[in-house]
Scaffold this motif. Structure first.
Motif, mmCIF file in Angstrom:
data_model
loop_
_atom_site.group_PDB
_atom_site.id
_atom_site.type_symbol
_atom_site.label_atom_id
_atom_site.label_comp_id
_atom_site.label_asym_id
_atom_site.label_seq_id
_atom_site.Cartn_x
_atom_site.Cartn_y
_atom_site.Cartn_z
ATOM 1 N N PHE A 1 0.783 -1.007 0.067
ATOM 2 C CA PHE A 1 -0.036 -0.040 0.091
ATOM 3 C C PHE A 1 0.735 1.243 -0.087
ATOM 4 N N GLU A 2 0.350 2.294 -0.424
ATOM 5 C CA GLU A 2 1.172 3.622 -0.501
ATOM 6 C C GLU A 2 0.324 4.523 0.431
ATOM 7 N N VAL B 1 -1.420 7.945 0.903
ATOM 8 C CA VAL B 1 -1.612 9.253 0.140
ATOM 9 C C VAL B 1 -2.212 10.221 0.818
ATOM 10 N N ARG C 1 -5.226 7.861 4.339
ATOM 11 C CA ARG C 1 -5.766 7.190 3.021
ATOM 12 C C ARG C 1 -4.720 6.744 2.441
ATOM 13 N N VAL C 2 -4.984 5.457 2.004
ATOM 14 C CA VAL C 2 -4.128 4.469 1.336
ATOM 15 C C VAL C 2 -4.638 4.040 0.093
ATOM 16 N N ARG C 3 -3.604 4.074 -0.861
ATOM 17 C CA ARG C 3 -3.859 3.349 -2.254
ATOM 18 C C ARG C 3 -3.476 1.800 -2.150
ATOM 19 N N SER D 1 -2.571 -2.107 -3.700
ATOM 20 C CA SER D 1 -2.035 -2.560 -4.908
ATOM 21 C C SER D 1 -2.876 -2.666 -6.240
ATOM 22 N N ASP D 2 -4.366 -2.865 -6.192
ATOM 23 C CA ASP D 2 -5.189 -2.640 -7.094
ATOM 24 C C ASP D 2 -5.595 -1.502 -7.484
ATOM 25 N N GLY D 3 -5.105 -0.290 -7.004
ATOM 26 C CA GLY D 3 -5.304 0.985 -7.418
ATOM 27 C C GLY D 3 -6.490 1.491 -6.552
ATOM 28 N N SER D 4 -7.213 0.843 -5.686
ATOM 29 C CA SER D 4 -8.340 1.416 -5.024
ATOM 30 C C SER D 4 -7.657 2.238 -3.728
ATOM 31 N N LEU D 5 -8.723 3.065 -3.295
ATOM 32 C CA LEU D 5 -8.351 4.140 -2.351
ATOM 33 C C LEU D 5 -9.121 3.882 -1.092
ATOM 34 N N ARG D 6 -8.587 3.689 -0.073
ATOM 35 C CA ARG D 6 -9.312 3.225 1.176
ATOM 36 C C ARG D 6 -8.847 4.097 2.449
#
Length: 68
Positions: free
Chosen positions: A3-4, A6, A44-46, A48-53
């Motif tokens: 995860f990244e 954001v 807020r994290v991105r 690996s599938d690109g979704s934000l949570r």
């Protein structure tokens, strides 16, 4: 899981310090002596599938050493 983070981490809180941290021997061996604290916050994290949570994240930090 990859995860990244954001944006900024909000509502940071220390919930363990010193001998209250189970991972303390590993942290000291890997990064050195320090005033270690386990912290948590909301971010807020991105994924690996690109979704934000929105997620609660945990990390360790020590003065003069940094965050891990």
């Amino acid at each position: 899981m990859y995860f990244e983070i954001v944006g900024d981490v909000t509502h940071p809180e220390t919930f363990a310090r010193g001998n209250g941290i189970r991972e303390l021997p590993r942290l000291r061996k890997a990064y050195g002596l320090g005033n270690w604290r386990k912290r948590k916050g909301l971010a807020r994290v991105r994924l690996s599938d690109g979704s934000l949570r929105d997620a609660e994240i945990h990390w360790y930090e020590a003065t003069g050493i940094g965050k891990f």
